[in-house]
Design a protein around this motif. Structure first.
Motif, PDB file in Angstrom:
ATOM      1  N   SER A 103      -6.588   6.520   6.018  1.00 37.43           N
ATOM      2  CA  SER A 103      -5.643   5.938   5.066  1.00 37.43           C
ATOM      3  C   SER A 103      -6.351   4.946   4.142  1.00 37.43           C
ATOM      4  O   SER A 103      -6.108   4.914   2.927  1.00 37.43           O
ATOM      5  CB  SER A 103      -4.509   5.225   5.804  1.00 37.43           C
ATOM      6  OG  SER A 103      -3.724   6.128   6.541  1.00 37.43           O
ATOM      7  N   VAL A 104      -7.220   4.124   4.722  1.00 37.03           N
ATOM      8  CA  VAL A 104      -7.967   3.149   3.919  1.00 37.03           C
ATOM      9  C   VAL A 104      -8.783   3.847   2.853  1.00 37.03           C
ATOM     10  O   VAL A 104      -8.776   3.459   1.672  1.00 37.03           O
ATOM     11  CB  VAL A 104      -8.892   2.296   4.811  1.00 37.03           C
ATOM     12  CG1 VAL A 104      -9.853   1.476   3.959  1.00 37.03           C
ATOM     13  CG2 VAL A 104      -8.077   1.383   5.707  1.00 37.03           C
ATOM     14  N   ASP A 105      -9.508   4.885   3.242  1.00 43.96           N
ATOM     15  CA  ASP A 105     -10.421   5.519   2.296  1.00 43.96           C
ATOM     16  C   ASP A 105      -9.679   6.217   1.173  1.00 43.96           C
ATOM     17  O   ASP A 105     -10.120   6.199   0.016  1.00 43.96           O
ATOM     18  CB  ASP A 105     -11.329   6.496   3.033  1.00 43.96           C
ATOM     19  CG  ASP A 105     -12.318   5.796   3.955  1.00 43.96           C
ATOM     20  OD1 ASP A 105     -12.294   4.547   4.006  1.00 43.96           O
ATOM     21  OD2 ASP A 105     -13.099   6.489   4.631  1.00 43.96           O
ATOM     22  N   ALA A 140      -9.837   3.148  -8.272  1.00 44.44           N
ATOM     23  CA  ALA A 140      -9.578   3.663  -9.620  1.00 44.44           C
ATOM     24  C   ALA A 140      -8.983   2.576 -10.513  1.00 44.44           C
ATOM     25  O   ALA A 140      -9.339   2.445 -11.693  1.00 44.44           O
ATOM     26  CB  ALA A 140      -8.642   4.861  -9.538  1.00 44.44           C
ATOM     27  N   ALA A 141      -8.076   1.787  -9.960  1.00 43.35           N
ATOM     28  CA  ALA A 141      -7.477   0.694 -10.731  1.00 43.35           C
ATOM     29  C   ALA A 141      -8.511  -0.375 -11.080  1.00 43.35           C
ATOM     30  O   ALA A 141      -8.509  -0.929 -12.182  1.00 43.35           O
ATOM     31  CB  ALA A 141      -6.320   0.079  -9.941  1.00 43.35           C
ATOM     32  N   TRP A 142      -9.388  -0.663 -10.153  1.00 40.62           N
ATOM     33  CA  TRP A 142     -10.474  -1.635 -10.403  1.00 40.62           C
ATOM     34  C   TRP A 142     -11.382  -1.140 -11.514  1.00 40.62           C
ATOM     35  O   TRP A 142     -11.740  -1.894 -12.427  1.00 40.62           O
ATOM     36  CB  TRP A 142     -11.250  -1.826  -9.105  1.00 40.62           C
ATOM     37  CG  TRP A 142     -12.353  -2.829  -9.136  1.00 40.62           C
ATOM     38  CD1 TRP A 142     -12.407  -3.990  -9.871  1.00 40.62           C
ATOM     39  CD2 TRP A 142     -13.567  -2.798  -8.370  1.00 40.62           C
ATOM     40  NE1 TRP A 142     -13.577  -4.669  -9.609  1.00 40.62           N
ATOM     41  CE2 TRP A 142     -14.295  -3.958  -8.697  1.00 40.62           C
ATOM     42  CE3 TRP A 142     -14.080  -1.898  -7.449  1.00 40.62           C
ATOM     43  CZ2 TRP A 142     -15.542  -4.227  -8.116  1.00 40.62           C
ATOM     44  CZ3 TRP A 142     -15.311  -2.168  -6.872  1.00 40.62           C
ATOM     45  CH2 TRP A 142     -16.024  -3.326  -7.211  1.00 40.62           C
ATOM     46  N   VAL A 185     -10.040  -9.805  -6.958  1.00 44.02           N
ATOM     47  CA  VAL A 185      -9.131  -9.180  -5.996  1.00 44.02           C
ATOM     48  C   VAL A 185      -9.926  -8.409  -4.947  1.00 44.02           C
ATOM     49  O   VAL A 185      -9.731  -8.590  -3.734  1.00 44.02           O
ATOM     50  CB  VAL A 185      -8.146  -8.230  -6.718  1.00 44.02           C
ATOM     51  CG1 VAL A 185      -7.330  -7.429  -5.696  1.00 44.02           C
ATOM     52  CG2 VAL A 185      -7.224  -9.021  -7.637  1.00 44.02           C
ATOM     53  N   VAL A 186     -10.841  -7.575  -5.405  1.00 44.16           N
ATOM     54  CA  VAL A 186     -11.637  -6.772  -4.475  1.00 44.16           C
ATOM     55  C   VAL A 186     -12.498  -7.668  -3.597  1.00 44.16           C
ATOM     56  O   VAL A 186     -12.590  -7.476  -2.375  1.00 44.16           O
ATOM     57  CB  VAL A 186     -12.492  -5.756  -5.256  1.00 44.16           C
ATOM     58  CG1 VAL A 186     -13.428  -5.004  -4.319  1.00 44.16           C
ATOM     59  CG2 VAL A 186     -11.590  -4.779  -6.020  1.00 44.16           C
ATOM     60  N   HIS A 187     -13.112  -8.691  -4.184  1.00 42.63           N
ATOM     61  CA  HIS A 187     -13.944  -9.597  -3.389  1.00 42.63           C
ATOM     62  C   HIS A 187     -13.100 -10.399  -2.403  1.00 42.63           C
ATOM     63  O   HIS A 187     -13.584 -10.758  -1.323  1.00 42.63           O
ATOM     64  CB  HIS A 187     -14.743 -10.517  -4.316  1.00 42.63           C
ATOM     65  CG  HIS A 187     -15.938  -9.840  -4.912  1.00 42.63           C
ATOM     66  ND1 HIS A 187     -17.217 -10.023  -4.442  1.00 42.63           N
ATOM     67  CD2 HIS A 187     -16.039  -8.958  -5.935  1.00 42.63           C
ATOM     68  CE1 HIS A 187     -18.061  -9.298  -5.164  1.00 42.63           C
ATOM     69  NE2 HIS A 187     -17.362  -8.629  -6.073  1.00 42.63           N
ATOM     70  N   GLY A 188     -11.866 -10.666  -2.766  1.00 44.31           N
ATOM     71  CA  GLY A 188     -10.970 -11.354  -1.835  1.00 44.31           C
ATOM     72  C   GLY A 188     -10.712 -10.529  -0.587  1.00 44.31           C
ATOM     73  O   GLY A 188     -10.610 -11.079   0.516  1.00 44.31           O
ATOM     74  N   ALA A 242     -11.573  -1.527   2.825  1.00 47.27           N
ATOM     75  CA  ALA A 242     -11.021  -1.086   1.539  1.00 47.27           C
ATOM     76  C   ALA A 242     -11.816  -1.672   0.373  1.00 47.27           C
ATOM     77  O   ALA A 242     -12.111  -0.979  -0.610  1.00 47.27           O
ATOM     78  CB  ALA A 242      -9.552  -1.480   1.424  1.00 47.27           C
ATOM     79  N   GLY A 243     -12.170  -2.947   0.475  1.00 47.08           N
ATOM     80  CA  GLY A 243     -12.939  -3.571  -0.602  1.00 47.08           C
ATOM     81  C   GLY A 243     -14.258  -2.865  -0.839  1.00 47.08           C
ATOM     82  O   GLY A 243     -14.682  -2.673  -1.992  1.00 47.08           O
ATOM     83  N   VAL A 244     -14.920  -2.462   0.236  1.00 44.59           N
ATOM     84  CA  VAL A 244     -16.201  -1.768   0.099  1.00 44.59           C
ATOM     85  C   VAL A 244     -15.995  -0.356  -0.455  1.00 44.59           C
ATOM     86  O   VAL A 244     -16.720   0.083  -1.362  1.00 44.59           O
ATOM     87  CB  VAL A 244     -16.940  -1.714   1.449  1.00 44.59           C
ATOM     88  CG1 VAL A 244     -18.270  -0.983   1.295  1.00 44.59           C
ATOM     89  CG2 VAL A 244     -17.182  -3.124   1.993  1.00 44.59           C
ATOM     90  N   VAL A 245     -15.000   0.344   0.059  1.00 42.79           N
ATOM     91  CA  VAL A 245     -14.769   1.719  -0.375  1.00 42.79           C
ATOM     92  C   VAL A 245     -14.309   1.784  -1.835  1.00 42.79           C
ATOM     93  O   VAL A 245     -14.501   2.807  -2.506  1.00 42.79           O
ATOM     94  CB  VAL A 245     -13.774   2.432   0.570  1.00 42.79           C
ATOM     95  CG1 VAL A 245     -13.442   3.838   0.074  1.00 42.79           C
ATOM     96  CG2 VAL A 245     -14.347   2.507   1.977  1.00 42.79           C
ATOM     97  N   CYS A 246     -13.761   0.714  -2.353  1.00 37.68           N
ATOM     98  CA  CYS A 246     -13.397   0.690  -3.780  1.00 37.68           C
ATOM     99  C   CYS A 246     -14.588   1.007  -4.678  1.00 37.68           C
ATOM    100  O   CYS A 246     -14.424   1.537  -5.777  1.00 37.68           O
ATOM    101  CB  CYS A 246     -12.826  -0.682  -4.157  1.00 37.68           C
ATOM    102  SG  CYS A 246     -11.091  -0.921  -3.739  1.00 37.68           S
ATOM    103  N   THR A 247     -15.802   0.702  -4.208  1.00 35.94           N
ATOM    104  CA  THR A 247     -16.978   0.969  -5.042  1.00 35.94           C
ATOM    105  C   THR A 247     -17.211   2.458  -5.253  1.00 35.94           C
ATOM    106  O   THR A 247     -17.890   2.851  -6.214  1.00 35.94           O
ATOM    107  CB  THR A 247     -18.255   0.357  -4.424  1.00 35.94           C
ATOM    108  OG1 THR A 247     -18.559   1.020  -3.183  1.00 35.94           O
ATOM    109  CG2 THR A 247     -18.088  -1.129  -4.184  1.00 35.94           C
ATOM    110  N   ILE A 248     -16.668   3.300  -4.387  1.00 30.69           N
ATOM    111  CA  ILE A 248     -16.865   4.744  -4.533  1.00 30.69           C
ATOM    112  C   ILE A 248     -16.334   5.220  -5.882  1.00 30.69           C
ATOM    113  O   ILE A 248     -16.940   6.066  -6.542  1.00 30.69           O
ATOM    114  CB  ILE A 248     -16.187   5.505  -3.376  1.00 30.69           C
ATOM    115  CG1 ILE A 248     -16.777   5.067  -2.023  1.00 30.69           C
ATOM    116  CG2 ILE A 248     -16.309   7.011  -3.573  1.00 30.69           C
ATOM    117  CD1 ILE A 248     -18.277   5.231  -1.895  1.00 30.69           C
ATOM    118  N   ALA A 249     -15.213   4.671  -6.309  1.00 33.25           N
ATOM    119  CA  ALA A 249     -14.637   5.076  -7.590  1.00 33.25           C
ATOM    120  C   ALA A 249     -15.527   4.706  -8.769  1.00 33.25           C
ATOM    121  O   ALA A 249     -15.447   5.331  -9.825  1.00 33.25           O
ATOM    122  CB  ALA A 249     -13.254   4.434  -7.762  1.00 33.25           C
TER     123      ALA A 249
END
Length: 238
Positions: free
Chosen positions: A115-117, A126-128, A137-140, A152-159
C-alpha cells in the motif's frame, strides 16, 4: 455525468470479493501483513478491475474521480485501496488537482509495504514531482515515528527518476531524501532506500557511487550489496 460514488465503490468491492482466493489471502498475510481486510485478489485482476472502472467513469469530473478514489481507499480492504490509487493514476487530470489534505487522507492507514509503495509512487511522489506538495512535506515524513510514512517519503523519489512514471531524473532531491535515512535501519526503510538509489543509478551512476562512498560506514549491508550489484551488473542481486 453524475456518479453514485457509494454505489460504485460498493460494486467494485463486490467484484473484488468475487475474485478473492484463500491462497492469495494467505500469501498476502505472509508477505504484506495489514490491519486492512485482505480479499485475496491477484495483481493482474486488480489492474483489470481498475481499467474497467476507469472506462466506466470516463467523462466524470475531477472531483468525482477523487471522491470515488477516496471511497475505495477508505473502504477497508487492501485491494480496494490499490484500485483507488491506480484509478487516480489513470486519471492524471484529477490527480493533478489533489491538495495536501487530500493526499494525506489518501495515505491515512498505510500499514504495509504494498500500500505504501503504490501510494508513494503513484500519488504522493507524482504530486511532489509536479509541485503540488513541497520538499518540506516529504522530508517531514522521513522523521515520522511511523515506519510506513518514513518508507513513503523515500519511495516518493521513485516518481522523480523512473521513466515509466514520467520521471526525468532529480538527483539533488533524491539524494537529499536518501541522506536523511542512511542511519534508519528499519527493514522497511532500508529496502526503500536501496530501491531509491538503484533507480537513480540508472540515470546518475556517478552521483550514486559518490553517495555510497560518503556514507559507507552508516549504510545497511543490504543497501550496499544491492546498489553495488545494480551499478556493476544492472541487476539487484547476482
Amino acid at each position: 455525468m453524475s456518479l453514485d460514488i457509494a454505489a460504485l465503490a460498493a460494486s467494485v468491492q463486490e467484484e473484488l470479493a468475487a475474485l478473492g482466493t484463500p491462497e492469495r489471502r494467505e500469501f498476502l498475510a505472509r508477505s504484506a501483513p495489514s490491519a486492512l481486510t485482505t480479499v485475496g485478489v491477484k495483481s493482474p485482476d486488480i489492474r483489470k478491475i481498475t481499467a474497467d472502472l476507469s472506462r466506466r467513469v470516463r467523462g466524470s469530473s475531477n472531483d468525482e474521480i477523487k471522491a470515488l478514489a477516496g471511497a475505495l481507499v477508505q473502504g477497508g480492504t487492501f485491494e480496494g485501496r490499490q484500485v483507488g490509487y491506480q484509478l487516480l493514476d489513470k486519471h492524471r487530470k484529477a490527480l493533478a488537482t489533489l491538495d495536501l489534505d487530500e493526499i494525506l487522507s489518501l495515505g491515512a492507514g498505510i500499514d504495509n509495504w504494498a500500500s505504501v509503495d503504490t501510494f508513494a509512487a503513484l500519488i504522493a511522489g507524482a504530486a511532489w514531482k509536479r509541485g503540488q506538495i513541497g520538499d518540506d512535506v516529504v522530508h517531514g515524513w522521513l522523521s515520522s515515528p511511523d515506519r510506513w510514512w518514513r518508507r513513503a517519503g523515500v519511495v516518493c523519489t521513485i516518481a522523480l527518476n523512473q521513466k515509466a512514471r514520467g520521471g526525468d531524473g532529480d538527483p539533488d532531491r533524491t539524494l537529499a531524501v536518501c541522506e536523511e535515512v542512511v542511519d534508519d535501519h528499519d527493514d522497511m526503510v532500508v529496502k526503500a532506500l536501496s530501491w531509491a538509489l538503484r533507480e537513480l543509478a540508472k540515470r546518475e551512476p556517478d552521483r550514486v557511487v559518490a553517495f555510497m562512498r560518503l556514507h559507507d560506514a552508516a549504510l545497511a549491508a543490504r543497501v550496499k550489496r544491492e546498489v553495488r550489484n545494480k551499478l556493476e551488473t544492472g541487476l539487484k542481486n547476482r
